[in-house]
Design an enzyme around this catalytic site. Structure first.
Site, short mmCIF file in Angstrom:
data_model
loop_
_atom_site.label_atom_id
_atom_site.label_comp_id
_atom_site.label_asym_id
_atom_site.label_seq_id
_atom_site.Cartn_x
_atom_site.Cartn_y
_atom_site.Cartn_z
CB SER A 23 36.09 140.43 6.29
OG SER A 23 35.59 141.63 5.78
N GLY A 94 41.95 149.62 4.20
CA GLY A 94 41.57 150.14 5.50
C GLY A 94 41.58 149.06 6.56
NE ARG A 122 38.60 154.07 3.83
CZ ARG A 122 38.34 152.78 3.70
NH1 ARG A 122 39.12 152.02 2.96
NH2 ARG A 122 37.31 152.26 4.31
CB SER A 167 33.22 150.61 12.17
OG SER A 167 34.48 150.16 11.73
CG ASP A 315 31.97 146.43 2.12
OD1 ASP A 315 32.03 147.61 2.50
OD2 ASP A 315 32.75 145.55 2.53
CE LYS A 342 32.55 151.59 4.32
NZ LYS A 342 33.19 150.70 5.31
C1 S3P Z 1 35.47 145.39 6.99
C2 S3P Z 1 34.56 146.21 7.59
C3 S3P Z 1 33.80 147.24 6.86
C4 S3P Z 1 33.82 146.99 5.37
C5 S3P Z 1 35.19 146.68 4.87
C6 S3P Z 1 35.73 145.44 5.55
C7 S3P Z 1 36.20 144.41 7.83
O1 S3P Z 1 34.35 148.51 7.11
O2 S3P Z 1 33.29 148.11 4.70
O3 S3P Z 1 35.15 146.46 3.47
O4 S3P Z 1 36.81 143.47 7.29
O5 S3P Z 1 36.17 144.56 9.06
P1 S3P Z 1 33.91 149.40 8.38
O6 S3P Z 1 34.30 148.67 9.60
O7 S3P Z 1 34.66 150.68 8.22
O8 S3P Z 1 32.43 149.58 8.23
#
Ligand code: S3P
Length: 431
Positions: A23, A94, A122, A167, A315, A342
């Site tokens: 992240s 994503g 997704r 999220s 996660d 996911k």
């Molecule tokens: C993430 C947020 C999470 C997480 C993803 C990374 C991020 O997703 O599951 O692996 O870096 O902001 P969500 O925001 O969809 O919960």
């Protein structure tokens, strides 16, 4: 398509660190790419997801030099990206697609974002809804606002948006759009999701305030390049933490691990289960980083997780499910329907795979009930192209009797290059 063949591990005494946080690496490149001046990132995760972000910013005109696989220097474009010559491939990521959409909504050109089969399934309505409120025009080629996305950027007007999901991707998308938007943006979420964006934006000079669960930002704002050190990814460390907690006599030390409390609820769950874990934060800012010590062999007992705890271990649910298989009693995971959106439907896939390891599991609409405490039997399982499923099942294989094969493991490269090598090393040391 590659696979991992796993034999049981009998001994574990190790000290190491895991690759950089996914992240934070994404955000470092994105914030650096739109900032004024130079950003240097050390500890960058050279996994496929973050490389998708890096290549996207190169396509959008940022100059990015890779001094080493985990060290990048970015010349930011001071808010003004260049129109890419072709559509941008977000791969399996994503985070790349959702966060980039926030930035592209404010650029004076149209961009097409696409991804692989999993990313194409997704949901994107969670970001297209607020971005349209900001004034962006977004055309989605998939059903119900699924990718590919065609984003026609324009000059944005600030907005108020109350997200229905906790999220960090939605929150970050909105905050990135808010940086470019004229006026006051007010964002809120039902409970706190990971807060990397809130921690890192001020390091790039951005200002905003938090009022309870609202984030309030006045735009437009310019970011300034900075130096960033990325801690090890807690989500990658989580696999080894559960392995050590479940292996009698194990001693594990993980150094320079990210310990942001919005990410580490797995540790609280494992402590409730009776695991022998000590966490020590050594550097608190901008992202807490430190050491985790694990002593294996404690008798684990079932626990339950749900509610506000879920976003802070979102996660880690696949590997928590693996830990539950080792714990006496029935572990309940609730309020986790988000897992169905996911990289795979993680509730369905984990339920199926745990059963193959000999673990009774009840799959519920929003979670799992896992009856732990029986001995695990080696199994042949499918990852469904999902990196966290693949790695969680590899850990189950290390703790099971007999041979395990995890199929379709190329996906591990998205978040943890070197995972298979680390297993081979531990098996070598454990002989
Ligand atoms: C993430 C947020 C999470 C997480 C993803 C990374 C991020 O997703 O599951 O692996 O870096 O902001 P969500 O925001 O969809 O919960």
């Amino acid at each position: 398509m590659s696979q991992l063949e796993i034999r049981p591990l009998h001994k574990l005494q190790a000290e190491f660190s895991v690759p950089g946080d996914k992240s934070i690496s994404h955000r470092g490149v994105m914030f650096g790419g739109i900032a004024h001046g130079t950003t240097r990132i050390r500890g960058f995760l050279p996994g496929e997801d973050c490389l998708s972000t890096l290549h996207a910013f190169q396509a959008l005109g940022a100059r990015i030099d890779r001094l080493a696989p985990d060290e990048v220097v970015i010349e930011g474009r001071n808010g003004q990206l260049l129109a890419p010559s072709e559509a941008i491939d977000c791969g399996n990521s994503g985070t790349t697609m959702r966060l980039l959409a926030g930035i592209l909504s404010a650029q004076p050109f149209t961009t097409r974002l696409f991804g692989d089969a999993s990313l194409s399934r997704r949901p994107m309505a969670r970001i297209t809804e607020p971005l349209r409120l900001f004034g962006a025009e977004i055309l989605c080629e998939g059903k119900d606002d699924r990718p590919p996305l065609n984003i026609r950027g324009s000059s944005l007007k600030a907005t108020t948006f109350r997200s229905h999901v906790a999220s960090a991707q939605v929150k970050s998308c909105v905050l990135l759009a808010a940086l470019f938007a004229r006026g006051k943006t007010d964002f809120s979420e039902p409970s706190l999701s990971r807060d990397h964006t809130e921690r890192l934006l001020p390091a790039f000079g951005a200002t905003f305030r938090r009022e309870k669960n609202h984030l309030i930002m006045h735009g437009p704002q310019r970011l300034e390049g900075t130096d960033l050190e990325v801690p090890g990814d807690f989500s990658s460390g989580a696999f080894w933490i559960v392995l050590a907690a479940g292996l009698p006599g194990a001693r594990l030390t993980l150094r320079r691990l990210g310990l942001n409390p919005t990410r580490t609820a797995l540790l609280s769950a494992l402590l409730r289960m009776g695991a022998g874990i000590v966490e020590k934060v050594e550097e608190p800012l901008p992202e807490p980083m430190g050491t985790v010590y694990v002593e294996g062999g404690q008798k684990l007992r079932a626990t339950s997780v749900g509610g506000k705890e879920i976003p802070a271990l979102i996660d880690e649910i696949p590997i928590l499910a693996a830990a539950a298989a080792l714990a006496q009693g029935i572990t309940e995971i609730r309020d986790a329907a988000e897992l169905r959106h996911k990289e795979s439907d993680r509730l369905a896939v984990m339920a199926k795979n745990l059963r193959l390891f000999g673990v009774p599991v009840e799959e519920r609409p929003d979670g799992l009930a896992i009856e732990g405490g029986r001995s695990l039997v080696g199994a042949e399982v499918e990852s469904h192209g999902d990196h966290r499923i693949a790695m969680s099942c590899a850990i189950l294989g290390l703790l099971a009797k007999g041979r395990t094969v995890v199929k379709d493991t190329d996906c591990i490269e998205t978040s943890y290059p070197g995972f298979a090598k680390q297993i081979a090393l531990l098996q070598e040391l454990g002989r």
